[in-house]
Scaffold this active site. Structure first.
Site, short mmCIF file in Angstrom:
data_model
loop_
_atom_site.label_atom_id
_atom_site.label_comp_id
_atom_site.label_asym_id
_atom_site.label_seq_id
_atom_site.Cartn_x
_atom_site.Cartn_y
_atom_site.Cartn_z
CB SER A 158 -0.87 -0.01 1.26
OG SER A 158 -1.43 1.27 1.50
CE1 TYR A 170 -4.99 -2.22 4.75
CE2 TYR A 170 -3.79 -0.23 4.12
CZ TYR A 170 -4.46 -1.39 3.77
OH TYR A 170 -4.59 -1.73 2.44
#
Length: 253
Positions: A158, A170
């Site tokens: 990401s 995350y």
């Protein structure tokens, strides 16, 4: 092949002929589209996810297109034990003999909040699904991947793998996947044909993205279908020399 060419890779109906590829998080979003795309390129796709009904819908879609028959592997990565993952590996070995590729795509977003406020239970859950389970499943599948002529493992990273405020667990989980790919590469590079790479899909029209950015117009974003070239390329034999890379599907200009 440079990263630009990987992003522009023109895959065909036979690009993955005869390959057996496991996709986690195959029930929706990028995982579902990757599974369908792999099948359209001739692969037998093993659909792993926690929601049986979603996996069955993807299975039916692949079947309706008369593509190689997929398999459904229901597994909740948050709760699955290492023993269950080893059992899964034995099942794959019995049915298919080897495994050519794994796309680790399953992930949960957790909370978007300062670390100071981050709920520890949520933190542990996100790290478990997005990082620890990825490590465990990769380890369990290693013998099968080694039995393939050129096993390919792809981790989903990401833009927040370069950690960003408020992205909490995350961001940390994605940073750990890039590190995991690097360590696996260094440890296998010289004596196996295995390869480990990361793909950063960028801002893509998925449910997870909509939860993270509720104010964003999804129609300004690329669809998962539009970023599939690197996902296919890294599973082809052409990509045998690509190791330890992070491929950005939508690089910042």
């Amino acid at each position: 092949m440079n990263h630009h060419d990987i992003r522009a890779f023109d895959y065909q109906a036979d690009s993955l002929n005869g390959k057996i590829i496991l996709v986690t998080g195959a029930g929706d979003g990028i995982g579902k589209v990757a599974a369908l795309t792999y099948a359209k390129c001739g692969a037998t796709v093993l659909l792993l996810g926690k929601t049986q009904s979603k996996l069955e819908a993807v299975y039916d879609e692949i079947e309706s297109l008369h593509l190689p028959e997929p398999a459904i592997l229901p597994l909740d990565l948050e709760k699955a034990t290492f023993a269950q993952m080893q059992e899964l590996a034995r099942l794959i070995e019995k049915e298919f003999g080897h495994l050519d590729g794994v796309l680790h795509n399953a992930a949960i977003l957790g909370a978007l909040t300062p670390l100071e406020m981050y709920d520890p239970i949520t933190f542990e859950q996100v790290m478990r699904v997005n990082s620890t389970a990825v490590f465990m499943l990769t380890q369990a599948l290693m013998p099968l991947l080694k039995a393939a002529s050129s096993g390919s493992v792809v981790f989903t990273s990401s833009g927040v793998a370069k950690p960003r405020a408020f992205w909490g667990a995350y961001a940390l989980s994605k940073q750990s996947l890039e590190g995991m790919a690097t360590i696996f590469t260094q440890e296998t590079n010289n004596h196996t044909t295995l390869r480990f790479n990361c793909i950063n899909p960028g801002a893509t029209r998925t449910n997870m993205r909509a939860h993270a950015f509720p104010g964003e117009d999804p129609y300004t974003l690329k669809t998962p279908e539009e970023i599939m070239s690197p996902y296919v390329y890294l599973m082809t034999d052409e990509a045998a020399g690509v190791k330890g890379e992070v491929i950005d599907c939508q690089p910042k200009q």
